[in-house]
Design a protein around this motif. Sequence first.
Motif, PDB file in Angstrom:
ATOM      1  N   HIS A 256       0.842  -1.202   0.000  1.00 24.21           N
ATOM      2  CA  HIS A 256       0.000   0.000   0.000  1.00 24.21           C
ATOM      3  C   HIS A 256       0.879   1.255   0.000  1.00 24.21           C
ATOM      4  O   HIS A 256       1.886   1.314   0.734  1.00 24.21           O
ATOM      5  N   PRO A 257       0.528   2.257  -0.798  1.00 25.20           N
ATOM      6  CA  PRO A 257       1.357   3.472  -0.838  1.00 25.20           C
ATOM      7  C   PRO A 257       1.581   4.118   0.539  1.00 25.20           C
ATOM      8  O   PRO A 257       2.666   4.645   0.804  1.00 25.20           O
ATOM      9  N   TYR A 258       0.579   4.034   1.417  1.00 24.03           N
ATOM     10  CA  TYR A 258       0.768   4.621   2.750  1.00 24.03           C
ATOM     11  C   TYR A 258       1.811   3.829   3.552  1.00 24.03           C
ATOM     12  O   TYR A 258       2.696   4.408   4.190  1.00 24.03           O
ATOM     13  N   PHE A 296      -7.064   7.853   1.495  1.00 21.07           N
ATOM     14  CA  PHE A 296      -5.673   8.279   1.351  1.00 21.07           C
ATOM     15  C   PHE A 296      -5.457   9.093   0.070  1.00 21.07           C
ATOM     16  O   PHE A 296      -4.378   9.636  -0.148  1.00 21.07           O
ATOM     17  N   HIS A 297      -6.502   9.214  -0.771  1.00 18.40           N
ATOM     18  CA  HIS A 297      -6.259   9.762  -2.118  1.00 18.40           C
ATOM     19  C   HIS A 297      -5.693  11.190  -2.152  1.00 18.40           C
ATOM     20  O   HIS A 297      -4.857  11.478  -3.015  1.00 18.40           O
ATOM     21  N   PRO A 298      -6.078  12.104  -1.205  1.00 23.31           N
ATOM     22  CA  PRO A 298      -5.500  13.461  -1.329  1.00 23.31           C
ATOM     23  C   PRO A 298      -3.978  13.486  -1.140  1.00 23.31           C
ATOM     24  O   PRO A 298      -3.323  14.447  -1.521  1.00 23.31           O
ATOM     25  N   ARG A 299      -3.409  12.438  -0.539  1.00 24.12           N
ATOM     26  CA  ARG A 299      -1.970  12.444  -0.251  1.00 24.12           C
ATOM     27  C   ARG A 299      -1.216  11.386  -1.043  1.00 24.12           C
ATOM     28  O   ARG A 299       0.001  11.264  -0.916  1.00 24.12           O
ATOM     29  N   CYS A 300      -1.941  10.623  -1.832  1.00 28.44           N
ATOM     30  CA  CYS A 300      -1.310   9.468  -2.466  1.00 28.44           C
ATOM     31  C   CYS A 300      -0.621   9.851  -3.779  1.00 28.44           C
ATOM     32  O   CYS A 300      -1.265  10.392  -4.684  1.00 28.44           O
ATOM     33  N   PRO A 301       0.675   9.545  -3.918  1.00 18.23           N
ATOM     34  CA  PRO A 301       1.382   9.878  -5.157  1.00 18.23           C
ATOM     35  C   PRO A 301       0.928   9.040  -6.352  1.00 18.23           C
ATOM     36  O   PRO A 301       1.258   9.365  -7.486  1.00 18.23           O
ATOM     37  N   PHE A 302       0.175   7.969  -6.113  1.00 17.17           N
ATOM     38  CA  PHE A 302      -0.238   7.068  -7.205  1.00 17.17           C
ATOM     39  C   PHE A 302      -1.730   7.146  -7.502  1.00 17.17           C
ATOM     40  O   PHE A 302      -2.257   6.305  -8.232  1.00 17.17           O
ATOM     41  N   ALA A 303      -2.410   8.133  -6.917  1.00 23.97           N
ATOM     42  CA  ALA A 303      -3.880   8.187  -7.048  1.00 23.97           C
ATOM     43  C   ALA A 303      -4.309   8.295  -8.505  1.00 23.97           C
ATOM     44  O   ALA A 303      -3.679   8.984  -9.315  1.00 23.97           O
ATOM     45  N   ILE A 304      -5.369   7.551  -8.853  1.00 20.29           N
ATOM     46  CA  ILE A 304      -5.981   7.638 -10.182  1.00 20.29           C
ATOM     47  C   ILE A 304      -7.405   8.176  -9.993  1.00 20.29           C
ATOM     48  O   ILE A 304      -7.873   8.313  -8.860  1.00 20.29           O
ATOM     49  N   LYS A 306     -10.368   7.036 -10.293  1.00 18.46           N
ATOM     50  CA  LYS A 306     -11.283   6.174  -9.529  1.00 18.46           C
ATOM     51  C   LYS A 306     -11.113   6.337  -8.004  1.00 18.46           C
ATOM     52  O   LYS A 306     -12.053   6.160  -7.225  1.00 18.46           O
ATOM     53  N   CYS A 307      -9.887   6.657  -7.566  1.00 15.42           N
ATOM     54  CA  CYS A 307      -9.589   6.721  -6.129  1.00 15.42           C
ATOM     55  C   CYS A 307     -10.404   7.815  -5.430  1.00 15.42           C
ATOM     56  O   CYS A 307     -10.640   7.751  -4.230  1.00 15.42           O
ATOM     57  N   ARG A 308     -10.822   8.832  -6.206  1.00 18.11           N
ATOM     58  CA  ARG A 308     -11.558   9.945  -5.587  1.00 18.11           C
ATOM     59  C   ARG A 308     -12.977   9.566  -5.208  1.00 18.11           C
ATOM     60  O   ARG A 308     -13.566  10.181  -4.323  1.00 18.11           O
ATOM     61  N   ILE A 311     -14.567   3.489  -3.059  1.00 19.84           N
ATOM     62  CA  ILE A 311     -13.844   2.957  -1.889  1.00 19.84           C
ATOM     63  C   ILE A 311     -13.184   1.634  -2.276  1.00 19.84           C
ATOM     64  O   ILE A 311     -13.870   0.716  -2.742  1.00 19.84           O
ATOM     65  N   PRO A 312     -11.858   1.506  -2.134  1.00 23.07           N
ATOM     66  CA  PRO A 312     -11.211   0.223  -2.496  1.00 23.07           C
ATOM     67  C   PRO A 312     -11.564  -0.883  -1.503  1.00 23.07           C
ATOM     68  O   PRO A 312     -11.706  -0.622  -0.313  1.00 23.07           O
ATOM     69  N   GLN A 313     -11.710  -2.090  -2.018  1.00 23.17           N
ATOM     70  CA  GLN A 313     -11.975  -3.255  -1.164  1.00 23.17           C
ATOM     71  C   GLN A 313     -10.644  -3.936  -0.846  1.00 23.17           C
ATOM     72  O   GLN A 313      -9.681  -3.805  -1.595  1.00 23.17           O
ATOM     73  N   GLN A 324      -5.738  -2.756   0.734  1.00 27.62           N
ATOM     74  CA  GLN A 324      -6.964  -2.030   0.362  1.00 27.62           C
ATOM     75  C   GLN A 324      -6.574  -0.870  -0.557  1.00 27.62           C
ATOM     76  O   GLN A 324      -6.304   0.229  -0.090  1.00 27.62           O
ATOM     77  N   CYS A 325      -6.456  -1.184  -1.844  1.00 25.81           N
ATOM     78  CA  CYS A 325      -5.964  -0.168  -2.786  1.00 25.81           C
ATOM     79  C   CYS A 325      -6.381  -0.557  -4.200  1.00 25.81           C
ATOM     80  O   CYS A 325      -6.273  -1.730  -4.577  1.00 25.81           O
ATOM     81  N   HIS A 326      -6.841   0.416  -4.995  1.00 26.15           N
ATOM     82  CA  HIS A 326      -7.294   0.124  -6.358  1.00 26.15           C
ATOM     83  C   HIS A 326      -6.168  -0.400  -7.254  1.00 26.15           C
ATOM     84  O   HIS A 326      -6.434  -1.039  -8.272  1.00 26.15           O
ATOM     85  N   LEU A 327      -4.930  -0.141  -6.893  1.00 25.63           N
ATOM     86  CA  LEU A 327      -3.832  -0.621  -7.728  1.00 25.63           C
ATOM     87  C   LEU A 327      -3.776  -2.150  -7.761  1.00 25.63           C
ATOM     88  O   LEU A 327      -3.140  -2.742  -8.623  1.00 25.63           O
ATOM     89  N   TYR A 328      -4.452  -2.794  -6.805  1.00 30.92           N
ATOM     90  CA  TYR A 328      -4.405  -4.258  -6.711  1.00 30.92           C
ATOM     91  C   TYR A 328      -5.760  -4.908  -7.009  1.00 30.92           C
ATOM     92  O   TYR A 328      -5.896  -6.112  -6.875  1.00 30.92           O
TER      93      TYR A 328
END
Length: 329
Positions: A256-258, A296-304, A306-308, A311-313, A324-328
Amino acid sequence: MNSTRHMEEKNLLLRVKGLKKWFPVKSSLGRTTGYVKAINSVSFDLFEGETFGLVGESGCGKSTTGRSILRLIEPTEGEITYRGKNLLKLKGNELRSIRQEMQMVFQDPHSSLDPKKRIGYSIEEPMIIHGVGTKEQRMRRVFELLRKVGFSEEYYYRFPHELSGGQRQRVGLARALALDPKLIVCDEPVSALDVSIQSQVINLLQEIQAELKLSYLFVAHDLSVVRHIADRVGVMYLGQLVEQAPVEQLFHSPQHPYTKSLLSAVPIPNPKVKRERILLQGDVPSPLHPPSGCVFHPRCPFAIEKCRSVIPQSMEVTQGHHVQCHLYS
Ligand code: SF4
């Protein structure tokens, strides 16, 4: 205690599912105007004899999770199943008797003991409250617990102010052990102590865990402490469990990016090894108004995009490693 234990071979002790704790915010007229979403849909398992570390920055909801499990505060929603029983449905004597098996070691050894009571009484008190044994039996048990945490019997008669911070924390542990628990929630148990004392208390926790086959939910912000003591780790951000994995897998291969940014801030003891620090933009948003979609999207360097909004499962990326991240997804 770090290990590649196969948790699937162990017995499930505690299952937390969709746990929420929202604190209402009231206007001056007493109307509810909003909610502080301290924990929002947290799920994890704890097995017999293991330590599950909960980490995250201050205010992420890790202590609230521990307290909600023990029902020191009432959860808003969710399920907490302990040895097959839903704790949130238990009342009266049934809850009281199960609570004996679940104890807590608090962060601040200075305030968790009554300064006017002798150490012996502080350790005996949970047994008095739960009507355990005769006075003589309780006294024998207190002496036994004092020895277990490394004190002579003479400490029975001392007062908290006569002890150091580390000694007080050992008394807190003896008190937590008085009712012969199966689960101890350790809420930042060493963060108020000097580094040299921290390792003594951690070693004692590990020795006692091995001897009594205890399970620990270990809440801490110090990642190196958690790495030392935990079998598995969950990372919390703004009331959500964003990643969980066996401890070495999380530290070697955070997903997870965080988690990546948290770990990038941990110093590496080897000066030849360089790690790129991931600096996050902005501050942690208020749990009163958590961001939409991925929190986490306002701070995430990888946000796309959809992240806005979505909610990722939680996804299992490798065995026992959940993110819990859309990248996965
Ligand atoms: Fe970043 Fe999006 Fe993953 Fe959230 S879901 S951590 S914003 S990439």
